[in-house]
Design a protein around this motif. Structure first.
Motif, short mmCIF file in Angstrom:
data_model
loop_
_atom_site.label_atom_id
_atom_site.label_comp_id
_atom_site.label_asym_id
_atom_site.label_seq_id
_atom_site.Cartn_x
_atom_site.Cartn_y
_atom_site.Cartn_z
N SER A 108 14.98 77.12 96.94
CA SER A 108 14.32 75.84 96.48
C SER A 108 15.41 74.63 96.40
O SER A 108 16.41 74.91 96.00
N GLU A 151 15.94 71.19 94.20
CA GLU A 151 15.27 70.50 92.69
C GLU A 151 15.92 69.20 92.68
O GLU A 151 17.47 69.14 93.12
N ARG A 200 18.88 75.84 94.68
CA ARG A 200 18.64 77.12 94.10
C ARG A 200 18.21 78.12 94.72
O ARG A 200 17.36 78.14 95.68
N HIS A 245 23.31 78.17 92.82
CA HIS A 245 22.94 76.64 93.04
C HIS A 245 24.21 75.97 93.42
O HIS A 245 25.32 76.34 93.35
#
Length: 266
Positions: free
Chosen positions: A9, A11, A20, A64
């Motif tokens: 995903s 962010e 991430r 991340h």
């Protein structure tokens, strides 16, 4: 085959973009390492669909990757990540849909308002570097005549001078990236303009008060330490109570005692 990372995903808050994914600890007996690549319009259209390694996210241990400085245009980017466990490499896992930095979420700016004489100084914390801040200033009760200031993030704080002394002014601000991407506005903050002399009047008053109190306390302590008992009795002698405040019994006793002393001197 090593399983690919899952739940990839993006962010993106205030133009800071972080990819991430979930770790591979249950499926790797040694330390799992991860690598990230991206593909923009230039790579897709001009470089025949090639991918570019994210320089700071090659064989990293954490799950991340900060891509803020890699995704430098408003075009769509494809992103994918893969894992490595020892000599094994997993397939690439791609972000479900292309990412565009215009999809970032802008938070309400952290605003501080300071009165400096007959002027306002409006400063902000943690503004996105590529953003601007829209500041609205008006005299309380006259919002229709508000002044609007649009300032790039690197040109803050904002200084608004020559305001009416004694009047109350209100300020509201929001972060702006373009005409279609804006944050919510801050709460309205109202302050009173004290005038150009207030900057030195208040500190001067406080300084004088401190000096006077310090002098008074010094005098009191000096008297306590250096004042002899006989001198203290001279300056601080005890006054007798008036007859109206002396009880009749005590007064009669003193009269009889004085008469006895006169009749029977030593």
């Amino acid at each position: 085959m090593l399983r690919a990372p899952s739940r990839v995903s993006m962010e993106s808050v205030n133009m800071r973009h972080t990819l991430r994914w979930r770790p591979l600890q249950p499926h790797c007996n040694s330390t799992a390492l991860y690598s990230v690549q991206f593909q923009g319009e230039f790579e897709l259209m001009v470089l025949n669909g090639s991918w570019v390694d994210a320089p700071e996210c090659q064989q990293i241990r954490h799950t991340h990757c900060d891509l803020t400085f890699d995704l430098g245009s408003d075009s769509d980017y494809n992103l994918h990540v893969r894992a490595q466990c020892g000599s094994q490499l997993s397939p690439w896992t791609q972000l479900s849909r292309p990412f565009n930095r215009r999809d970032t979420v802008l938070t309400v700016p952290e605003m501080t308002v300071t009165v400096v004489g007959d002027a306002l100084q409006v400063s902000f914390e943690k503004l996105p570097l590529t953003a601007a801040v829209n500041v609205t200033v008006w005299k309380r009760g006259d919002e229709l005549q508000a002044d609007v200031y649009l300032r790039p993030a690197e040109q803050t704080p904002l200084h608004v001078a020559a305001l009416q002394e004694g009047a109350e002014y209100c300020i509201r601000a929001q972060t702006v990236l373009d005409t279609q991407l804006q944050s919510s506005s801050t709460n309205t903050h109202c302050v009173s303009i004290t005038g150009p002399d207030a900057a030195w009047k208040q500190p001067t008053t406080v300084t004088v008060t401190v000096i006077v109190m310090a002098g008074f306390l010094f005098a009191v302590f000096w008297c306590i330490i250096h004042c002899r008992p006989d001198a203290c009795q001279t300056y601080f002698h005890k006054e007798p109570l008036p007859r109206s405040l002396v009880s009749p019994t005590t007064y009669k006793y003193k009269i009889h005692q004085r008469s006895f002393m006169q009749i029977c001197p030593k």
